[in-house]
Design a protein around this motif. Structure first.
Motif, PDB file in Angstrom:
ATOM      1  N   ALA A   1       0.837  -1.201   0.000  1.00 63.23           N
ATOM      2  CA  ALA A   1       0.000   0.000   0.000  1.00 63.23           C
ATOM      3  C   ALA A   1       0.872   1.251   0.000  1.00 63.23           C
ATOM      4  CB  ALA A   1      -0.922   0.000   1.213  1.00 63.23           C
ATOM      5  N   ASP A   2       0.623   2.145  -0.933  1.00 66.37           N
ATOM      6  CA  ASP A   2       1.307   3.441  -1.061  1.00 66.37           C
ATOM      7  C   ASP A   2       2.794   3.319  -1.384  1.00 66.37           C
ATOM      8  OD1 ASP A   2      -1.093   4.745  -0.437  1.00 66.37           O
ATOM      9  OD2 ASP A   2      -0.682   4.625   1.715  1.00 66.37           O
ATOM     10  N   GLU A   3       3.244   2.143  -1.784  1.00 70.09           N
ATOM     11  CA  GLU A   3       4.673   1.954  -2.059  1.00 70.09           C
ATOM     12  C   GLU A   3       5.136   2.744  -3.277  1.00 70.09           C
ATOM     13  OE1 GLU A   3       7.906  -1.710  -2.679  1.00 70.09           O
ATOM     14  OE2 GLU A   3       5.773  -2.139  -2.363  1.00 70.09           O
ATOM     15  N   LEU A   4       4.248   2.970  -4.219  1.00 69.09           N
ATOM     16  CA  LEU A   4       4.624   3.656  -5.454  1.00 69.09           C
ATOM     17  C   LEU A   4       4.390   5.164  -5.391  1.00 69.09           C
ATOM     18  CD1 LEU A   4       3.218   1.122  -8.088  1.00 69.09           C
ATOM     19  CD2 LEU A   4       5.524   1.262  -7.136  1.00 69.09           C
ATOM     20  N   ARG A   5       3.914   5.646  -4.267  1.00 69.27           N
ATOM     21  CA  ARG A   5       3.722   7.094  -4.131  1.00 69.27           C
ATOM     22  C   ARG A   5       5.066   7.813  -4.156  1.00 69.27           C
ATOM     23  NH1 ARG A   5      -1.156   9.295  -1.961  1.00 69.27           N
ATOM     24  NH2 ARG A   5      -2.784   7.705  -1.770  1.00 69.27           N
ATOM     25  N   THR A   6       5.067   9.016  -4.677  1.00 68.30           N
ATOM     26  CA  THR A   6       6.292   9.809  -4.782  1.00 68.30           C
ATOM     27  C   THR A   6       6.205  11.043  -3.886  1.00 68.30           C
ATOM     28  OG1 THR A   6       5.363  10.949  -6.710  1.00 68.30           O
ATOM     29  CG2 THR A   6       6.754   9.032  -7.132  1.00 68.30           C
ATOM     30  N   SER A   7       7.346  11.672  -3.679  1.00 68.25           N
ATOM     31  CA  SER A   7       7.380  12.853  -2.811  1.00 68.25           C
ATOM     32  C   SER A   7       6.633  14.030  -3.427  1.00 68.25           C
ATOM     33  CB  SER A   7       8.834  13.256  -2.529  1.00 68.25           C
ATOM     34  OG  SER A   7       9.532  13.477  -3.747  1.00 68.25           O
ATOM     35  N   GLU A   8       6.552  14.049  -4.747  1.00 72.43           N
ATOM     36  CA  GLU A   8       5.807  15.093  -5.441  1.00 72.43           C
ATOM     37  C   GLU A   8       4.801  14.443  -6.387  1.00 72.43           C
ATOM     38  OE1 GLU A   8       8.357  17.798  -7.418  1.00 72.43           O
ATOM     39  OE2 GLU A   8       9.395  18.451  -5.595  1.00 72.43           O
ATOM     40  N   LYS A   9       3.641  15.044  -6.482  1.00 67.72           N
ATOM     41  CA  LYS A   9       2.590  14.495  -7.339  1.00 67.72           C
ATOM     42  C   LYS A   9       3.007  14.578  -8.804  1.00 67.72           C
ATOM     43  CE  LYS A   9      -2.353  14.837  -8.377  1.00 67.72           C
ATOM     44  NZ  LYS A   9      -2.581  13.404  -8.184  1.00 67.72           N
ATOM     45  N   SER A  10       2.786  13.491  -9.521  1.00 71.46           N
ATOM     46  CA  SER A  10       3.093  13.445 -10.948  1.00 71.46           C
ATOM     47  C   SER A  10       1.884  12.898 -11.700  1.00 71.46           C
ATOM     48  CB  SER A  10       4.321  12.561 -11.195  1.00 71.46           C
ATOM     49  OG  SER A  10       4.053  11.224 -10.807  1.00 71.46           O
ATOM     50  N   ILE A  11       2.026  12.804 -13.003  1.00 69.25           N
ATOM     51  CA  ILE A  11       0.915  12.314 -13.820  1.00 69.25           C
ATOM     52  C   ILE A  11       0.617  10.851 -13.511  1.00 69.25           C
ATOM     53  CG2 ILE A  11       0.169  11.833 -16.187  1.00 69.25           C
ATOM     54  CD1 ILE A  11       1.754  14.221 -17.103  1.00 69.25           C
ATOM     55  N   LEU A  12       1.667  10.069 -13.273  1.00 67.80           N
ATOM     56  CA  LEU A  12       1.493   8.630 -13.106  1.00 67.80           C
ATOM     57  C   LEU A  12       1.331   8.194 -11.656  1.00 67.80           C
ATOM     58  CD1 LEU A  12       4.144   7.320 -15.671  1.00 67.80           C
ATOM     59  CD2 LEU A  12       1.697   7.680 -16.024  1.00 67.80           C
ATOM     60  N   PHE A  13       1.878   8.969 -10.718  1.00 68.05           N
ATOM     61  CA  PHE A  13       1.884   8.530  -9.325  1.00 68.05           C
ATOM     62  C   PHE A  13       1.281   9.594  -8.412  1.00 68.05           C
ATOM     63  CE2 PHE A  13       5.532   6.602 -11.474  1.00 68.05           C
ATOM     64  CZ  PHE A  13       5.273   5.250 -11.268  1.00 68.05           C
ATOM     65  N   ASN A  14       0.649   9.109  -7.346  1.00 64.14           N
ATOM     66  CA  ASN A  14       0.096  10.016  -6.347  1.00 64.14           C
ATOM     67  C   ASN A  14       1.191  10.491  -5.403  1.00 64.14           C
ATOM     68  OD1 ASN A  14      -2.626   9.990  -7.180  1.00 64.14           O
ATOM     69  ND2 ASN A  14      -2.959   8.017  -6.167  1.00 64.14           N
ATOM     70  N   LYS A  15       0.908  11.588  -4.736  1.00 62.08           N
ATOM     71  CA  LYS A  15       1.869  12.171  -3.803  1.00 62.08           C
ATOM     72  C   LYS A  15       1.717  11.539  -2.428  1.00 62.08           C
ATOM     73  CE  LYS A  15       3.328  16.648  -1.933  1.00 62.08           C
ATOM     74  NZ  LYS A  15       3.033  18.104  -1.889  1.00 62.08           N
ATOM     75  N   MET A  16       2.837  11.407  -1.724  1.00 61.11           N
ATOM     76  CA  MET A  16       2.797  10.881  -0.362  1.00 61.11           C
ATOM     77  C   MET A  16       2.026  11.831   0.550  1.00 61.11           C
ATOM     78  SD  MET A  16       6.682   9.501   0.244  1.00 61.11           S
ATOM     79  CE  MET A  16       7.379   8.189  -0.738  1.00 61.11           C
ATOM     80  N   ASP A  17       1.301  11.255   1.495  1.00 65.41           N
ATOM     81  CA  ASP A  17       0.563  12.078   2.456  1.00 65.41           C
ATOM     82  C   ASP A  17       1.518  12.749   3.437  1.00 65.41           C
ATOM     83  OD1 ASP A  17      -1.796  11.339   1.270  1.00 65.41           O
ATOM     84  OD2 ASP A  17      -2.033   9.566   2.547  1.00 65.41           O
TER      85      ASP A  17
END
Length: 314
Positions: free
Chosen positions: A298-314
């Protein structure tokens, strides 16, 4: 416009409530544009006069018309739902939806009726977009899920593309699905042999097994896509990222089947070996990416900044 088109799909099973004219027409515009684009691509590829890999372009044209047909079927219910809500918003009886049965003229008349502004008799407390809570129920899996809970959520979220599905729940369902699929395939393979033993010819048993397999596949296409969408969101992919990954993998699988069938019907030697190899390689990369995403925590692919492909970390 894009938001209106997204709601076109989100409210696929909502026949209650109302849809305003300003929401209906942007969604319908995108819908009609997509249909026109697919038809134009089909016409372009089928009439392309080239001596270089002609069967490849022929297969691409067939692929486009397949996509057109699939899109028509899949979007039929959302189209009915948004039209019923638009008719209700204009204070027309919903039964006018049956004008679609009148060839050519009926749909045009119906589109004309949808140009009518919202009725002044609207009930104030009735929302413009009243989503059906049964079919759009969000599945939120954040804790440990048992096998029975995973199956229950699978059917409860049959039409739900919102929410999240945990890795554990996803793979419970996949193992179950592939087990049933393997069993049905084995029965389809064995059915002719039993028919020969019992009746001396291929009989109704083989047809029934094939029918069961087809019904199983048709009945699980939508919930499988819904489950994968929730799983990819849980892993950290954005809506666009999930859409790209799922549509690319599905489209490549379909095109590979079409190309293989097209080439098998004509003697082409080794002219298309490189094309088939590159297609197989590209498909393999996409499928591996899909499997890795589904295996992610869960949430392993989230990135530090929001991008087109990945959600941003909370």
């Amino acid at each position: 416009m894009i938001e209106a088109y997204k709601n076109f799909w989100k409210d696929s099973f909502s026949f209650r409530g109302r849809t305003e004219r300003k929401t209906f027409w942007p969604a319908m515009f995108v819908h009609l544009i997509l249909l026109a684009v697919l038809l134009n691509f089909y016409h372009f590829f089928t009439t392309l006069n080239t001596l270089y890999l002609p069967l490849f372009w022929q297969a691409l044209g067939t692929f486009c018309i397949y996509l057109f047909g699939i899109y028509i079927v899949v979007s039929f219910l959302p189209y009915l739902a948004i039209t019923v809500r638009r008719l209700r918003d204009a204070d027309f009886p919903w039964a006018l939806i049956f004008l679609n049965l009148v060839f050519l003229v009926g749909p045009l008349v119906l589109l004309g009726l949808n140009l009518v502004p919202s009725s002044s008799k609207r009930v104030n407390d009735e929302s413009t977009e009243n989503r059906n809570t049964v079919f759009n129920k969000k599945i939120e899996e954040r804790n440990k899920i048992s096998f029975s809970q995973a199956l229950a959520h699978y059917f409860q979220g049959y039409f739900s593309f919102g929410g999240r599905s945990s890795r554990r729940s996803f793979w419970f369902v996949q193992f179950c699905w592939w087990g049933i699929f393997a069993l049905l395939k084995m029965l389809v393979f064995l059915a002719p042999h039993f028919d020969w033993l019992l009746f001396g010819q291929v009989s109704i048993g083989t047809s029934l097994m094939k029918l069961f397999l087809i019904l199983f596949l048709l009945g699980t296409i939508l919930p499988q896509f819904a489950l994968m969408t929730r799983r990819l969101r849980d892993a950290g992919l954005s809506e666009i990222g999930s859409l790209i990954l799922l549509t690319t993998s599905t489209s490549l699988l379909l095109f590979q089947k079409i190309l293989s069938r097209t080439l098998s019907q004509a003697y082409v030697g080794h002219r298309y070996d490189l094309v088939e190899y590159l297609l197989f390689l590209f498909l393999g990369v996409v499928l591996i990416a899909l499997i890795i995403a589904c295996l992610s925590k869960a949430d392993e692919l989230r990135t530090s900044e929001k991008s087109i492909l990945f959600n941003k970390m909370d």
